[in-house]
Write a protein that holds these residues in place. Sequence first.
Motif, PDB file in Angstrom:
ATOM      1  N   CYS A 271       6.556   5.171  11.020  1.00 45.98           N
ATOM      2  CA  CYS A 271       6.101   4.998   9.117  1.00 45.98           C
ATOM      3  C   CYS A 271       5.854   6.325   8.592  1.00 45.98           C
ATOM      4  O   CYS A 271       5.231   7.395   9.481  1.00 45.98           O
ATOM      5  CB  CYS A 271       4.885   4.101   9.359  1.00 45.98           C
ATOM      6  SG  CYS A 271       5.352   2.141   9.501  1.00 45.98           S
ATOM      7  N   PRO A 272       5.821   6.208   7.079  1.00 45.42           N
ATOM      8  CA  PRO A 272       5.595   7.504   6.756  1.00 45.42           C
ATOM      9  C   PRO A 272       4.458   7.457   6.955  1.00 45.42           C
ATOM     10  O   PRO A 272       3.727   7.163   6.949  1.00 45.42           O
ATOM     11  CB  PRO A 272       6.070   7.069   5.798  1.00 45.42           C
ATOM     12  CG  PRO A 272       7.211   6.337   5.517  1.00 45.42           C
ATOM     13  CD  PRO A 272       6.676   5.299   6.537  1.00 45.42           C
ATOM     14  N   SER A 275       3.394   5.767   1.794  1.00 50.06           N
ATOM     15  CA  SER A 275       4.079   5.069   1.934  1.00 50.06           C
ATOM     16  C   SER A 275       3.284   3.775   0.612  1.00 50.06           C
ATOM     17  O   SER A 275       2.469   2.910   0.603  1.00 50.06           O
ATOM     18  CB  SER A 275       4.231   4.179   3.050  1.00 50.06           C
ATOM     19  OG  SER A 275       5.554   3.025   2.884  1.00 50.06           O
ATOM     20  N   CYS A 288       7.178   7.527  -0.629  1.00 47.70           N
ATOM     21  CA  CYS A 288       7.195   7.506   0.130  1.00 47.70           C
ATOM     22  C   CYS A 288       7.165   8.817   0.599  1.00 47.70           C
ATOM     23  O   CYS A 288       7.483   9.981   0.008  1.00 47.70           O
ATOM     24  CB  CYS A 288       7.737   6.363   1.375  1.00 47.70           C
ATOM     25  SG  CYS A 288       8.324   5.078   1.232  1.00 47.70           S
ATOM     26  N   GLN A 290       7.129  11.558   4.259  1.00 47.10           N
ATOM     27  CA  GLN A 290       7.434  11.579   5.241  1.00 47.10           C
ATOM     28  C   GLN A 290       7.238  13.109   6.138  1.00 47.10           C
ATOM     29  O   GLN A 290       8.032  14.268   5.728  1.00 47.10           O
ATOM     30  CB  GLN A 290       8.812  11.325   5.991  1.00 47.10           C
ATOM     31  CG  GLN A 290       8.447  10.417   7.947  1.00 47.10           C
ATOM     32  CD  GLN A 290      10.040  10.894   7.929  1.00 47.10           C
ATOM     33  OE1 GLN A 290      10.929  11.159   7.731  1.00 47.10           O
ATOM     34  NE2 GLN A 290       9.874   9.726   8.878  1.00 47.10           N
TER      35      GLN A 290
END
Length: 291
Positions: A271-272, A275, A288, A290
């Motif tokens: 999961c970023p 988001s 998003c 990351q």
Amino acid sequence: MTIMEWNDRLNIGVELVDNAHKKLFSVMRRMVKLQENPENYKLLCQEGIKYFKNYTLKHFSEEEEYMRSIQYHRYEMHKRLHDNLRDKTLPVLEKEVLETDYSIESVQHFMGVCMAWITQHIMSEDRAITGKVPMPRMTSRPENEIAALCESVIGILKTILGLDAQTASEHYSGEDLGSMVFCRLSYRTEKGKPVRAYLGFEEPLVLTAVSEMMGAHVKKVDKMALSAVQLLSESIMKNLSQQFVYADACKLEKENIISYEIMQKLFLNACPAVSLLFRTEAGYFVCCVQA
């Protein structure tokens, strides 16, 4: 619109929770079939959405009570996801349905986002409660930091595109919003650490944004429009960079248009850190990051 059928993989092993999930799937299947009855479409949608929302919130309350009863250590994070759907996502989806007088597109948005959210939530978060799957790899950032980021994005969209926006989700997890264009921007810090940003634009938003940039009405998403999306994405991230402590030391290495399938892999793998999902006057917008 199709819906994933219930199967044993979705069971978490708690009868109360599993029965509620089966009921939600049953409600969603009935709502998908509403388009087959155009004469009473609006009335049935009104009743269906109201029932779905009420039952979902009732289920959340029961599930949270169960988690407290077993002293589940990820209770607070899990509840934040429930609260986000209740307080952010559902109100925005309902508002769209009302503003468009229950248009087929807005109802499909409502059902598509809700179906994807519930399925993903069961597969990752709910099954983790009983150890069916490993704990989700989710980075929990302070709520005040997320709120500040959301306000920044809303301000940027207003400044650059002249569009009002509101937060639809602080925990977007890759739900299918229909026809979207995604741009991936790859950065690298001075220490060599990769940082990636993923911005998504619903096609009506692309057309509105590109028309604004070009000063002419754009009717289709062609190569020129996609190039404009890349420039727009870079501009948005440049304006947003001050919100990230690592951004000043980042250098943009590459930007490219990617498919929804590539976006889905992002959420399957990790999961970023950030988001977010927004609804603008012209369509949905995803942001998003990351790192």
